[in-house]
Write a protein that holds these residues in place. Structure first.
Motif, PDB file in Angstrom:
ATOM      1  N   GLY A   1     -12.353  -1.209   4.393  1.00 21.42           N
ATOM      2  CA  GLY A   1     -12.616  -1.715   5.211  1.00 21.42           C
ATOM      3  C   GLY A   1     -13.208  -3.441   4.862  1.00 21.42           C
ATOM      4  O   GLY A   1     -13.704  -4.039   5.916  1.00 21.42           O
ATOM      5  N   ALA A   2     -13.092  -3.497   3.534  1.00 19.25           N
ATOM      6  CA  ALA A   2     -13.768  -4.844   3.247  1.00 19.25           C
ATOM      7  C   ALA A   2     -12.798  -5.335   1.939  1.00 19.25           C
ATOM      8  O   ALA A   2     -12.552  -4.321   1.147  1.00 19.25           O
ATOM      9  CB  ALA A   2     -15.175  -4.655   2.808  1.00 19.25           C
ATOM     10  N   ARG A   3     -12.883  -6.540   1.742  1.00 22.10           N
ATOM     11  CA  ARG A   3     -12.387  -7.083   0.461  1.00 22.10           C
ATOM     12  C   ARG A   3     -13.019  -6.478  -0.798  1.00 22.10           C
ATOM     13  O   ARG A   3     -14.139  -6.678  -0.728  1.00 22.10           O
ATOM     14  CB  ARG A   3     -12.257  -8.517   0.225  1.00 22.10           C
ATOM     15  CG  ARG A   3     -11.281  -9.259  -0.816  1.00 22.10           C
ATOM     16  CD  ARG A   3     -11.583 -10.408  -0.825  1.00 22.10           C
ATOM     17  NE  ARG A   3     -11.174 -11.413   0.200  1.00 22.10           N
ATOM     18  CZ  ARG A   3     -11.404 -12.814   0.338  1.00 22.10           C
ATOM     19  NH1 ARG A   3     -11.634 -13.163  -0.688  1.00 22.10           N
ATOM     20  NH2 ARG A   3     -11.216 -13.242   1.404  1.00 22.10           N
TER      21      ARG A   3
ATOM     22  N   ALA B   1       0.945  -1.304  -0.038  1.00 22.42           N
ATOM     23  CA  ALA B   1      -0.039  -0.242   0.094  1.00 22.42           C
ATOM     24  C   ALA B   1       0.848   1.065   0.149  1.00 22.42           C
ATOM     25  O   ALA B   1       1.944   1.189  -0.034  1.00 22.42           O
ATOM     26  CB  ALA B   1      -1.081  -0.014   1.424  1.00 22.42           C
ATOM     27  N   VAL B   2       0.339   2.355  -0.026  1.00 17.66           N
ATOM     28  CA  VAL B   2       1.283   3.656   0.262  1.00 17.66           C
ATOM     29  C   VAL B   2       1.953   3.738   1.529  1.00 17.66           C
ATOM     30  O   VAL B   2       1.610   3.169   2.445  1.00 17.66           O
ATOM     31  CB  VAL B   2       0.071   4.894   0.275  1.00 17.66           C
ATOM     32  CG1 VAL B   2       0.754   5.968   0.686  1.00 17.66           C
ATOM     33  CG2 VAL B   2      -0.453   4.949  -1.023  1.00 17.66           C
ATOM     34  N   PHE B   3       3.202   3.773   1.237  1.00 18.05           N
ATOM     35  CA  PHE B   3       4.366   3.778   2.406  1.00 18.05           C
ATOM     36  C   PHE B   3       3.700   4.351   3.406  1.00 18.05           C
ATOM     37  O   PHE B   3       3.788   3.842   4.746  1.00 18.05           O
ATOM     38  CB  PHE B   3       5.625   4.450   1.813  1.00 18.05           C
ATOM     39  CG  PHE B   3       6.707   4.144   2.972  1.00 18.05           C
ATOM     40  CD1 PHE B   3       7.416   3.121   2.999  1.00 18.05           C
ATOM     41  CD2 PHE B   3       6.825   5.294   3.791  1.00 18.05           C
ATOM     42  CE1 PHE B   3       8.743   3.042   4.017  1.00 18.05           C
ATOM     43  CE2 PHE B   3       7.806   5.109   4.828  1.00 18.05           C
ATOM     44  CZ  PHE B   3       8.635   4.268   4.981  1.00 18.05           C
TER      45      PHE B   3
ATOM     46  N   TRP C   1      -6.731  -2.145   8.194  1.00 16.03           N
ATOM     47  CA  TRP C   1      -5.826  -1.355   7.918  1.00 16.03           C
ATOM     48  C   TRP C   1      -6.182  -0.693   6.386  1.00 16.03           C
ATOM     49  O   TRP C   1      -6.010   0.649   6.280  1.00 16.03           O
ATOM     50  CB  TRP C   1      -4.664  -2.141   7.048  1.00 16.03           C
ATOM     51  CG  TRP C   1      -3.620  -2.673   8.309  1.00 16.03           C
ATOM     52  CD1 TRP C   1      -3.868  -2.569   9.909  1.00 16.03           C
ATOM     53  CD2 TRP C   1      -2.552  -3.391   8.047  1.00 16.03           C
ATOM     54  NE1 TRP C   1      -2.901  -3.052  10.401  1.00 16.03           N
ATOM     55  CE2 TRP C   1      -2.080  -3.518   9.447  1.00 16.03           C
ATOM     56  CE3 TRP C   1      -1.836  -3.639   7.254  1.00 16.03           C
ATOM     57  CZ2 TRP C   1      -0.967  -4.240   9.817  1.00 16.03           C
ATOM     58  CZ3 TRP C   1      -0.342  -4.561   7.507  1.00 16.03           C
ATOM     59  CH2 TRP C   1      -0.092  -4.581   8.818  1.00 16.03           C
ATOM     60  N   SER C   2      -7.275  -1.439   5.658  1.00 10.81           N
ATOM     61  CA  SER C   2      -7.524  -0.601   4.431  1.00 10.81           C
ATOM     62  C   SER C   2      -8.636   0.498   4.757  1.00 10.81           C
ATOM     63  O   SER C   2      -8.980   1.211   3.747  1.00 10.81           O
ATOM     64  CB  SER C   2      -8.260  -1.654   3.599  1.00 10.81           C
ATOM     65  OG  SER C   2      -9.635  -1.950   4.060  1.00 10.81           O
ATOM     66  N   ARG C   3      -8.987   0.800   5.865  1.00  5.81           N
ATOM     67  CA  ARG C   3      -9.793   2.271   6.240  1.00  5.81           C
ATOM     68  C   ARG C   3      -9.192   3.384   5.857  1.00  5.81           C
ATOM     69  O   ARG C   3      -9.858   4.349   5.480  1.00  5.81           O
ATOM     70  CB  ARG C   3     -10.521   1.856   7.455  1.00  5.81           C
ATOM     71  CG  ARG C   3     -11.321   0.788   7.847  1.00  5.81           C
ATOM     72  CD  ARG C   3     -11.932   0.847   9.363  1.00  5.81           C
ATOM     73  NE  ARG C   3     -12.520  -0.665   9.432  1.00  5.81           N
ATOM     74  CZ  ARG C   3     -13.713  -0.773   9.158  1.00  5.81           C
ATOM     75  NH1 ARG C   3     -14.403  -0.110   8.280  1.00  5.81           N
ATOM     76  NH2 ARG C   3     -14.046  -2.014   9.423  1.00  5.81           N
TER      77      ARG C   3
ATOM     78  N   GLN D   1      -9.146  -9.786   8.740  1.00  7.63           N
ATOM     79  CA  GLN D   1      -9.743  -8.500   9.480  1.00  7.63           C
ATOM     80  C   GLN D   1      -8.613  -7.301   9.652  1.00  7.63           C
ATOM     81  O   GLN D   1      -9.142  -6.384   9.702  1.00  7.63           O
ATOM     82  CB  GLN D   1     -10.307  -9.143  11.092  1.00  7.63           C
ATOM     83  CG  GLN D   1     -10.884  -8.056  11.751  1.00  7.63           C
ATOM     84  CD  GLN D   1     -11.921  -7.523  11.194  1.00  7.63           C
ATOM     85  OE1 GLN D   1     -12.890  -8.323  10.668  1.00  7.63           O
ATOM     86  NE2 GLN D   1     -12.131  -6.187  11.078  1.00  7.63           N
ATOM     87  N   ILE D   2      -7.300  -8.152   9.914  1.00  2.29           N
ATOM     88  CA  ILE D   2      -6.267  -7.121  10.076  1.00  2.29           C
ATOM     89  C   ILE D   2      -6.375  -6.279   8.895  1.00  2.29           C
ATOM     90  O   ILE D   2      -6.054  -5.009   8.807  1.00  2.29           O
ATOM     91  CB  ILE D   2      -4.907  -7.684  10.272  1.00  2.29           C
ATOM     92  CG1 ILE D   2      -5.073  -8.519  11.647  1.00  2.29           C
ATOM     93  CG2 ILE D   2      -3.637  -6.670  10.172  1.00  2.29           C
ATOM     94  CD1 ILE D   2      -3.820  -9.234  12.045  1.00  2.29           C
TER      95      ILE D   2
END
Length: 268
Positions: free
Chosen positions: A105-107, A10-12, A77-79, A72-73
């Motif tokens: 928050g979701a795949r 992802a973005v650093f 993180w993706s939020r 879930q982790i």
């Protein structure tokens, strides 16, 4: 050479903020402001509280992406921005890639998994995931990997998780991608200056010199040292530019060079 990859991309700066307080986690910088967190058993088990070896993956499947706890982790993180989990394992030209992307928050995509790489590169799982992270093809005419985001972002820099761990530890001092990138540029400039400085004193093989070292020292009034090497190299450069030099031409050229060197030192 074998190649193995198990990582979150992802973005650093996003990854750096998400791993804060996690002992096992490091972020290795990539191109295009991206970063990579090498995924180890310890990293998965520490936040998730999983017993060793219980990651939820089946035979031939990604060893962590199918674990509900690790998913879930990644969702959490993706939020802060889109995140990809990627795997690759190649030996002797054969292997597989797996990738999935999480967003808000979701795949959002995947997991995509393949052992067949005969189709367009942009359809390969890791390249497809990187495109969803807004990685773009190189615009440089010098790059030979315009259609391969895997290479464009720098995933060929290391060969296994251990290599990425070392790269991440080496970048721990940088609080942001901008800090790391600025230091990379500065280091490149230092290396280029050192190479240019070395080149000034390097005597070229098989190129004649109109004056020997003793004559140069007498002419310039200098003791033995690096400047004599630089003066010798200047005479060789003049030979390459103009052809064979007479003694008088060599003396004139060297005196002009010496004045320029003195002027340059005073300007600094």
């Amino acid at each position: 050479m074998p190649y193995q990859l198990n990582a979150v991309i992802a973005v650093f700066d996003l990854l750096r903020s998400r791993i804060a307080g996690t002992r096992e986690a490091v972020v290795a910088p990539l191109r295009q402001r991206m970063g990579l967190v090498p995924v180890t058993k310890q990293l998965v088990e520490e936040p998730a509280g999983l017993p060793t070896g219980q990651d939820g993956a089946g035979s031939g499947q990604p060893f962590t992406v199918m674990s509900p706890a690790f998913e879930q982790i990644l969702s959490d993180w993706s939020r802060g921005g889109p995140i990809a989990y990627v795997e690759a394992d190649f030996h002797g030209g054969h292997g597989y890639q797996t990738a999935a992307v999480w967003r808000t928050g979701a795949r959002a995509w995947g997991p995509a998994h393949t052992r067949v790489f005969t189709g367009p590169r942009e359809d390969w799982p890791i390249n497809a995931a990187l495109a969803l992270l807004d990685v773009v093809p190189s615009s440089s005419e010098e790059a030979s990997y315009h259609d391969d985001l895997f290479l464009e972002v720098g995933l060929g820099w290391e060969q296994d998780v251990d290599g990425w761990q070392l790269a991440g530890r080496a970048a721990r001092w940088a609080a942001t991608y901008d800090e790391w990138h600025a230091e990379q540029l500065a280091a490149h400039e230092r290396t280029a200056r050192a190479a240019a400085e070395f080149e000034k004193y390097r005597r070229l093989p098989n190129v004649p010199v109109a004056l020997d070292g003793k004559a140069i020292m007498e002419l310039l009034g200098l003791p033995p040292g690096p400047l004599i090497g630089a003066a010798t190299r200047r005479l060789q450069d003049l030979h390459l530019e103009r052809g064979p030099l007479s003694r008088e031409e060599a003396v004139t050229g060297l005196r002009t060079w010496a004045v320029e060197q003195d002027t340059g030192r005073r300007a600094r």
